[in-house]
Design a protein around this motif. Structure first.
Motif, mmCIF file in Angstrom:
data_model
loop_
_atom_site.group_PDB
_atom_site.id
_atom_site.type_symbol
_atom_site.label_atom_id
_atom_site.label_comp_id
_atom_site.label_asym_id
_atom_site.label_seq_id
_atom_site.Cartn_x
_atom_site.Cartn_y
_atom_site.Cartn_z
ATOM 1 N N VAL A 89 -91.991 -1.194 -19.822
ATOM 2 C CA VAL A 89 -92.803 -0.820 -18.628
ATOM 3 C C VAL A 89 -92.196 0.798 -18.402
ATOM 4 O O VAL A 89 -91.138 1.034 -18.566
ATOM 5 C CB VAL A 89 -92.039 -1.657 -17.667
ATOM 6 C CG1 VAL A 89 -92.728 -1.288 -16.418
ATOM 7 C CG2 VAL A 89 -92.217 -3.243 -17.611
ATOM 8 N N LEU A 90 -93.327 1.389 -18.167
ATOM 9 C CA LEU A 90 -93.186 2.964 -18.093
ATOM 10 C C LEU A 90 -93.789 3.180 -16.681
ATOM 11 O O LEU A 90 -94.689 2.636 -16.034
ATOM 12 C CB LEU A 90 -94.065 3.567 -19.086
ATOM 13 C CG LEU A 90 -93.766 3.418 -20.768
ATOM 14 C CD1 LEU A 90 -94.469 2.207 -21.236
ATOM 15 C CD2 LEU A 90 -93.914 4.495 -21.363
ATOM 16 N N ASP A 91 -93.168 4.236 -16.199
ATOM 17 C CA ASP A 91 -93.370 4.878 -14.878
ATOM 18 C C ASP A 91 -94.356 6.110 -15.290
ATOM 19 O O ASP A 91 -93.601 7.037 -15.492
ATOM 20 C CB ASP A 91 -92.407 5.044 -13.912
ATOM 21 C CG ASP A 91 -92.653 5.799 -12.571
ATOM 22 O OD1 ASP A 91 -93.836 6.065 -12.593
ATOM 23 O OD2 ASP A 91 -91.658 5.698 -11.722
ATOM 24 N N THR A 92 -95.524 6.022 -15.322
ATOM 25 C CA THR A 92 -96.375 7.209 -15.824
ATOM 26 C C THR A 92 -96.196 8.305 -14.643
ATOM 27 O O THR A 92 -96.790 9.398 -14.896
ATOM 28 C CB THR A 92 -97.720 6.612 -15.890
ATOM 29 O OG1 THR A 92 -98.239 6.087 -14.577
ATOM 30 C CG2 THR A 92 -97.810 5.442 -16.696
ATOM 31 N N SER A 93 -95.875 8.070 -13.511
ATOM 32 C CA SER A 93 -95.533 9.126 -12.172
ATOM 33 C C SER A 93 -94.613 10.187 -12.675
ATOM 34 O O SER A 93 -94.558 11.357 -12.081
ATOM 35 C CB SER A 93 -95.498 8.516 -11.071
ATOM 36 O OG SER A 93 -94.242 8.135 -10.831
ATOM 37 N N ILE A 94 -93.648 9.867 -13.636
ATOM 38 C CA ILE A 94 -92.410 10.589 -14.088
ATOM 39 C C ILE A 94 -93.036 11.930 -15.127
ATOM 40 O O ILE A 94 -93.944 11.538 -15.959
ATOM 41 C CB ILE A 94 -91.408 9.654 -14.767
ATOM 42 C CG1 ILE A 94 -90.808 8.844 -13.713
ATOM 43 C CG2 ILE A 94 -90.300 10.704 -15.413
ATOM 44 C CD1 ILE A 94 -89.821 7.768 -14.392
ATOM 45 N N ASP A 95 -92.813 12.850 -14.833
ATOM 46 C CA ASP A 95 -93.066 13.915 -15.776
ATOM 47 C C ASP A 95 -92.218 13.754 -16.935
ATOM 48 O O ASP A 95 -91.198 13.562 -16.965
ATOM 49 C CB ASP A 95 -92.876 15.242 -14.957
ATOM 50 C CG ASP A 95 -93.665 15.753 -13.886
ATOM 51 O OD1 ASP A 95 -94.888 14.931 -13.910
ATOM 52 O OD2 ASP A 95 -93.493 16.442 -12.958
ATOM 53 N N GLY A 96 -93.028 14.132 -18.032
ATOM 54 C CA GLY A 96 -92.214 14.447 -19.355
ATOM 55 C C GLY A 96 -92.880 13.408 -20.394
ATOM 56 O O GLY A 96 -94.123 12.982 -20.199
ATOM 57 N N ASP A 97 -92.293 13.279 -21.570
ATOM 58 C CA ASP A 97 -92.918 12.491 -22.636
ATOM 59 C C ASP A 97 -92.611 10.878 -22.206
ATOM 60 O O ASP A 97 -91.766 10.683 -21.413
ATOM 61 C CB ASP A 97 -92.065 12.758 -23.757
ATOM 62 C CG ASP A 97 -92.206 14.135 -24.513
ATOM 63 O OD1 ASP A 97 -93.504 14.806 -24.224
ATOM 64 O OD2 ASP A 97 -91.370 14.571 -24.927
#
Length: 292
Positions: A89-97
């Motif tokens: 599960v990824l939080d796409t609002s986090i900047d970065g890879d």
């Protein structure tokens, strides 16, 4: 060993010399809710990042004891990581890879893969071999190493984990899932109410019978049925186990104390045919509810 909520992007079904599930296509998202999405790990770097999340939860939070080398690298890692598919599960609002966006993870191991690579992880605690032999026509899948960072232990994350798990099971024609669900601590008697509730109400029967390994077996029958307050027992269940009970899961006979992870484990068994119609309707028979 698992904590918190329930439970991959499609990966080519091919042998992997080093790590399964690498080099997945970029259009492989299985589900999305707001800024959160679920898919399989695409490369070894994402698996490494998932191991770092597991370290934060299992070692730093739960005080699990892991091999010295893994502790030095701040990674929860073992041999099964090389053969499992890794749900993220990824939080796409986090900047970065993408590696910086991973907030939850789950390991999935299909029976055909386990048969070629050393078996199931759960077999170290539960006698799953007899269960498999009783169902030669069915395809099983093991769920394991579930963890979510504290600030993401929400309903949305739960829904996405199950969305990914359900989509993966449909893709591979899985007939039944199983895996360890954990209570904190190594003293089963501290969870007498919840364990007794599971023993009297949710234990496997007949063709799904499976037990803890005899040398590890700890009784779950710690209170008479008439002494169990149903509401309090449900409140005492860990979220993961409670969620699977709602889906239609059963639990194996007997618990196992895992001293390394400082947990008391039960075996969750979920035949696909047991899944509640309410949940099938919610997520979709084709896992389309949160599909992107």
């Amino acid at each position: 060993m698992t904590i918190e909520p329930l439970d991959l992007v499609v990966v080519a079904d091919q042998p992997q010399a080093r790590v399964r599930g690498v080099n997945a296509p970029a259009h492989d998202v299985l589900g999305r809710i707001g800024n959160l999405e679920t898919r399989l790990a695409r490369n070894a770097s994402e698996i490494d990042a998932a191991q770092a999340v597991r370290y934060k939860v299992f070692v730093e939070e739960m005080k699990a004891q892991i091999p010295q080398d893994a502790d030095r690298r701040k990674r929860d890692a073992d041999a099964w990581d090389l053969v499992c598919d890794h749900l993220l599960v990824l939080d796409t609002s986090i900047d970065g890879d993408p590696e910086d966006q991973i907030v939850g993870t789950y390991r999935l191991l299909r029976q055909d893969v386990a048969a070629q690579t050393g078996g199931f992880y759960s077999a170290s605690e539960f006698s799953v071999g007899s269960l498999l032999e009783r169902h030669p026509d069915k395809k099983f899948m093991e769920l394991g190493r579930s963890c979510v960072l504290p600030e993401y232990r929400t309903k949305r994350t739960v829904e996405l984990l199950w969305q990914g798990n359900w989509a993966y099971a449909l893709k591979y024609g899985v007939d039944a899932m199983f895996g360890c669900g954990s209570f904190p601590g190594v003293i089963p008697e501290e969870h007498a109410l919840a364990l007794s509730f599971l023993h009297h109400n949710m234990v496997v029967r007949d063709e799904w019978d499976v037990s803890a390994r005899p040398e590890l077996f700890r009784t779950m029958d710690l209170m008479p049925v008439e002494a169990i307050n149903m509401r309090k027992a449900l409140a005492a269940l860990p979220p993961l186990i409670k969620g699977y009970m709602r889906l239609g899961a059963m639990v194996g006979k007997g618990a196992v104390v895992d001293h390394a992870f400082r947990t008391t484990d039960v075996l969750i068994v979920l035949p696909i045919t047991n899944i509640s119609g309410r949940y099938l309707n919610y997520y979709g028979a084709d896992a389309g509810r949160f599909a992107s």
